[in-house]
Design a protein around this motif. Structure first.
Motif, mmCIF file in Angstrom:
data_model
loop_
_atom_site.group_PDB
_atom_site.id
_atom_site.type_symbol
_atom_site.label_atom_id
_atom_site.label_comp_id
_atom_site.label_asym_id
_atom_site.label_seq_id
_atom_site.Cartn_x
_atom_site.Cartn_y
_atom_site.Cartn_z
ATOM 1 N N UNK A 154 3.774 12.397 -9.692
ATOM 2 C CA UNK A 154 3.526 10.953 -9.778
ATOM 3 C C UNK A 154 4.066 10.482 -11.119
ATOM 4 N N UNK A 155 4.931 9.472 -11.076
ATOM 5 C CA UNK A 155 5.530 8.928 -12.293
ATOM 6 C C UNK A 155 5.189 7.456 -12.401
ATOM 7 N N UNK A 156 4.610 7.064 -13.520
ATOM 8 C CA UNK A 156 4.208 5.677 -13.738
ATOM 9 C C UNK A 156 5.169 4.995 -14.703
ATOM 10 N N UNK A 157 5.719 3.866 -14.279
ATOM 11 C CA UNK A 157 6.506 3.034 -15.198
ATOM 12 C C UNK A 157 5.507 2.325 -16.100
ATOM 13 N N UNK A 158 5.491 2.725 -17.365
ATOM 14 C CA UNK A 158 4.361 2.403 -18.225
ATOM 15 C C UNK A 158 4.484 1.077 -18.956
ATOM 16 N N UNK A 216 -2.899 -5.324 -7.186
ATOM 17 C CA UNK A 216 -3.665 -4.321 -7.933
ATOM 18 C C UNK A 216 -4.725 -3.690 -7.027
ATOM 19 N N UNK A 217 -5.409 -4.520 -6.266
ATOM 20 C CA UNK A 217 -6.518 -4.039 -5.443
ATOM 21 C C UNK A 217 -6.042 -3.243 -4.241
ATOM 22 N N UNK A 218 -4.982 -3.741 -3.575
ATOM 23 C CA UNK A 218 -4.574 -3.143 -2.303
ATOM 24 C C UNK A 218 -3.155 -2.575 -2.319
ATOM 25 N N UNK A 219 -2.392 -2.830 -3.370
ATOM 26 C CA UNK A 219 -0.993 -2.463 -3.358
ATOM 27 C C UNK A 219 -0.631 -1.347 -4.317
ATOM 28 N N UNK A 220 0.591 -1.445 -4.889
ATOM 29 C CA UNK A 220 1.178 -0.337 -5.646
ATOM 30 C C UNK A 220 1.031 -0.463 -7.157
ATOM 31 N N UNK A 221 0.395 -1.509 -7.662
ATOM 32 C CA UNK A 221 0.210 -1.633 -9.105
ATOM 33 C C UNK A 221 -0.986 -0.797 -9.547
ATOM 34 N N UNK A 267 9.874 19.237 -3.369
ATOM 35 C CA UNK A 267 8.872 18.301 -3.886
ATOM 36 C C UNK A 267 9.128 16.844 -3.487
ATOM 37 N N UNK A 268 8.045 16.102 -3.352
ATOM 38 C CA UNK A 268 8.081 14.660 -3.121
ATOM 39 C C UNK A 268 7.359 13.987 -4.282
ATOM 40 N N UNK A 269 7.982 12.967 -4.852
ATOM 41 C CA UNK A 269 7.383 12.233 -5.954
ATOM 42 C C UNK A 269 7.346 10.748 -5.666
ATOM 43 N N UNK A 270 6.585 10.034 -6.473
ATOM 44 C CA UNK A 270 6.481 8.574 -6.377
ATOM 45 C C UNK A 270 6.643 7.972 -7.760
ATOM 46 N N UNK A 271 7.406 6.895 -7.818
ATOM 47 C CA UNK A 271 7.520 6.047 -9.013
ATOM 48 C C UNK A 271 6.832 4.730 -8.697
ATOM 49 N N UNK A 272 5.840 4.350 -9.520
ATOM 50 C CA UNK A 272 5.157 3.069 -9.353
ATOM 51 C C UNK A 272 4.845 2.476 -10.721
ATOM 52 N N UNK A 273 4.558 1.180 -10.733
ATOM 53 C CA UNK A 273 4.263 0.479 -11.976
ATOM 54 C C UNK A 273 2.795 0.645 -12.343
ATOM 55 N N UNK A 274 2.516 0.678 -13.670
ATOM 56 C CA UNK A 274 1.141 0.782 -14.094
ATOM 57 C C UNK A 274 0.918 0.304 -15.516
ATOM 58 N N UNK A 302 0.843 -1.190 0.000
ATOM 59 C CA UNK A 302 0.000 0.000 0.000
ATOM 60 C C UNK A 302 0.883 1.246 0.000
ATOM 61 N N UNK A 303 0.750 2.136 -0.992
ATOM 62 C CA UNK A 303 1.586 3.348 -1.000
ATOM 63 C C UNK A 303 1.464 4.175 0.274
ATOM 64 N N UNK A 304 0.322 4.116 0.947
ATOM 65 C CA UNK A 304 0.125 4.921 2.156
ATOM 66 C C UNK A 304 1.115 4.560 3.253
ATOM 67 N N UNK A 305 1.697 3.361 3.179
ATOM 68 C CA UNK A 305 2.660 2.971 4.221
ATOM 69 C C UNK A 305 3.942 3.797 4.144
ATOM 70 N N UNK A 306 4.127 4.549 3.053
ATOM 71 C CA UNK A 306 5.302 5.407 2.928
ATOM 72 C C UNK A 306 5.079 6.790 3.540
ATOM 73 N N UNK A 307 3.900 7.029 4.099
ATOM 74 C CA UNK A 307 3.627 8.328 4.710
ATOM 75 C C UNK A 307 4.645 8.698 5.794
ATOM 76 N N UNK A 308 5.111 7.763 6.627
ATOM 77 C CA UNK A 308 6.131 8.139 7.617
ATOM 78 C C UNK A 308 7.432 8.643 6.986
ATOM 79 N N UNK A 309 7.775 8.161 5.789
ATOM 80 C CA UNK A 309 8.974 8.646 5.116
ATOM 81 C C UNK A 309 8.783 10.102 4.673
ATOM 82 N N UNK A 310 7.597 10.403 4.165
ATOM 83 C CA UNK A 310 7.312 11.781 3.757
ATOM 84 C C UNK A 310 7.318 12.699 4.975
#
Length: 341
Positions: A306-310, A277-282, A228-235, A204-212
């Motif tokens: 937000x950056x998506x690895x496409x 897909x449902x609960x995680x970072x995809x 700025x804070x950004x995220x790279x995730x797969x999509x 879950x991306x929200x688990x990274x909130x403590x890092x932010x």
């Protein structure tokens, strides 16, 4: 918080067509056309990862970035990420000063330790020096970026005495710090005055909130403005959720299996994939589904990019162009609408 930007990135994963796997050279040419399309459909940033493996075509991002920036007029281009530990900070500074001369303000750099280690033996570095290499080279790069005359001496660096490195950039070079999950790296990014790019590829991306939160608290403690804070995730995006899930699975499974052999990963099941897909970072599905998930991630972490690895694994190369078009024309406007609402 900086205005929200939307990016795409790629490692140049070897794709396939009706004849089988495409060559690395063809994938590089395809990637250039994909970056040009990203500019045309309104994507803000296009990133290229550095790898030295047969399953990824891009080992030298800068020539490809130069071609992209010369053929576009708006989109930013950068690395996702540069493995600084096995690179030369002086040559890296020179390459990006050159790119910024070609496209002022549009060439960006993301540095990290790198989760793949093939570059270490390739360039003659010992993995035992993994931490020391990055620490020394990031210190030197920081000096190069902030001082015109640099004096420096290190274990891996010849002595420099008041050296000026040419060409000089006309404007500051934006350097992001790529972080996978280390609190120490988050603090180092804030202390060095670097925007933070979180690589979130599972859970879950929200688990990274403590890092932010740690990043922002560090800025507050040292008295510097929050960057700025950004995220790279797969999509992967397709007209329907079912199409997107089906198209992405096989290439993703094979990539997971290929990399997992050396990392001790368990076999990826369809059930685990669907759960991610449902609960995680995809970020996989129809434009509406992907937009809603991106909006949720942006709100949870307070993102500026937000950056998506496409594409991931040996997907059909034609799906990359559709992915980019749907992302730019449907997903980005929908995310902005959801956040505004």
């Amino acid at each position: 918080m900086a205005p929200l930007e939307f990016g795409l990135d790629t490692f140049g994963d070897i794709t396939r067509d009706e004849s089988g796997l495409r060559t690395g050279a063809q994938v590089i040419r395809d990637t250039l056309e994909e970056g040009i399309l990203a500019d045309q459909v309104g994507v803000d940033y296009f990133g290229l990862g550095e790898h030295h493996r047969p399953d990824f075509a891009i080992s030298a991002p800068e020539p490809l970035l130069g071609a992209l920036l010369a053929r576009t007029g708006r989109i930013k281009g950068g690395t996702s990420v540069t493995v600084l530990s096995s690179d030369d900070p002086i040559r890296l500074f020179q390459r990006f000063s050159t790119l910024n001369a070609i496209a002022p303000g549009r060439a960006e750099l993301t540095i990290g330790r790198g989760s793949f280690t093939e570059s270490f033996p390739l360039f003659g570095y010992d993995m035992a020096d993994y931490e020391d290499l990055f620490r020394e080279k990031s210190n030197l790069l920081h000096r190069l970026l902030t001082e015109e005359k640099v004096s420096f001496e290190g274990r891996f660096t010849p002595k420099l005495s008041g050296v000026t490195v040419w060409p000089r950039p006309e404007a500051p070079i934006t350097v992001w710090r790529g972080v996978g999950g280390s609190p120490q790296s988050v603090v180092e990014a804030a202390a060095a005055g670097m925007p933070l790019m979180l690589a979130i590829i599972g859970g879950d991306p929200a688990r990274f909130a403590p890092f932010v939160d740690l990043y922002r608290r560090t800025h507050a403690q040292i008295g510097t403005p929050v960057l700025p804070v950004g995220v790279h995730s797969l999509g992967h995006i397709a007209p329907t959720d079912a199409e997107a899930r089906e198209e992405f699975f096989e290439g993703y499974r094979k990539m997971h299996e290929n990399i997992g052999r050396t990392r001790g990963w368990s076999r990826l099941t369809r059930e685990a994939y669907e759960a991610e897909i449902t609960h995680g970072a995809l970020h996989i599905g129809s434009p509406e589904t992907v937009a809603r998930k991106i909006a949720k991630t942006v709100k949870a972490l307070g993102l500026s990019r937000f950056t998506m690895k496409y594409h991931t694994g040996a997907q059909d190369y034609r799906s990359n162009l559709r992915n980019i078009e749907l992302y730019g024309t449907q997903v980005i406007p929908r995310v902005r609408a959801l956040l505004a609402g």
